[in-house]
Design a protein around this motif. Structure first.
Motif, short mmCIF file in Angstrom:
data_model
loop_
_atom_site.label_atom_id
_atom_site.label_comp_id
_atom_site.label_asym_id
_atom_site.label_seq_id
_atom_site.Cartn_x
_atom_site.Cartn_y
_atom_site.Cartn_z
N GLY A 35 0.79 -1.23 0.00
CA GLY A 35 0.00 0.00 0.00
C GLY A 35 0.81 1.27 0.00
N ASN A 125 -2.49 -8.65 -0.41
CA ASN A 125 -3.32 -7.94 -1.37
C ASN A 125 -3.99 -8.94 -2.30
OD1 ASN A 125 -4.02 -6.39 -3.85
ND2 ASN A 125 -3.10 -4.71 -2.69
N ASN A 152 -4.55 2.67 -0.56
CA ASN A 152 -3.10 2.82 -0.60
C ASN A 152 -2.74 4.30 -0.53
OD1 ASN A 152 -3.40 3.89 -3.21
ND2 ASN A 152 -2.57 2.08 -4.22
N GLN A 158 -8.21 -0.84 -2.07
CA GLN A 158 -7.50 -2.12 -2.15
C GLN A 158 -8.30 -3.19 -1.41
OE1 GLN A 158 -4.17 -2.33 -3.71
NE2 GLN A 158 -5.08 -0.42 -4.48
#
Length: 179
Positions: A35, A125, A152, A158
């Motif tokens: 991130g 992620n 991020n 995300q």
């Protein structure tokens, strides 16, 4: 901690490692998956302050070496005495996609279970399918997906995948080292 297997070593971060960690943590390419596509903007002195409080009972930051060369980092945090959250980054690109990650994780996971861990967990992620493949090979079970759950540095939404492992599900991949 000082774990060795063939040409790999996982050892406690030392003050002398702080410059290298700062280089990696400030590199947006290295940190994008976490991130931070612009890097963390941290100094070696700030990292030195963080590692001063490291303990095997709370959080431990570790350096990964291959043939005595630092190539990345891993860490663990302890929750409720027997639950461990882990993370890993192979920071040097020339050492990625060589099968080292699964061996390094096997070394760490084996040690944590030997220390009495009852559960090991992590997240990644959702876009990091390469890591997900490795985690599932090792025996981690997908516990859920958190869609659009964080932003991020660029403000982009995300998603994360949560994984857990108990000892009975662990597939030790140390013997797969071929480099």
């Amino acid at each position: 901690m000082n774990l060795k297997y063939k040409d790999l070593c996982i050892r406690n971060v030392e003050v002398g490692d702080c410059e290298q960690l700062a280089k990696w943590w400030n590199d947006g390419k290295v940190m994008a998956h976490a991130g931070f596509p612009n890097g963390l903007g941290t100094s070696a002195a700030e990292i030195e302050q963080k590692i001063a409080t490291d303990s095997d009972d709370t959080i431990r930051r570790l350096i990964i070496e291959y043939k005595d060369v630092p190539i990345g980092e891993t860490h663990f945090s302890v929750y409720e005495g027997a639950k461990y959250r882990i993370g890993i980054k192979i920071c040097e690109e020339s050492y990625q996609e060589k099968g080292l990650g699964r061996v390094i994780l096997s070394m760490l996971i084996e040690e944590l279970f030997d220390r009495g861990a009852k559960l090991i967990f992590l997240d990644t992620n959702l876009n990091n399918t390469r890591a997900q493949h490795v985690y599932e090979m090792l025996g981690f079970k997908k516990k859920g997906i958190r869609r659009d759950s964080w932003r991020n540095q660029l403000g982009e939404l995300q998603s994360s995948v949560d994984y857990e492992m108990v000892y009975e599900d662990f597939h030790n991949m140390k013997k797969t080292l071929s480099v």
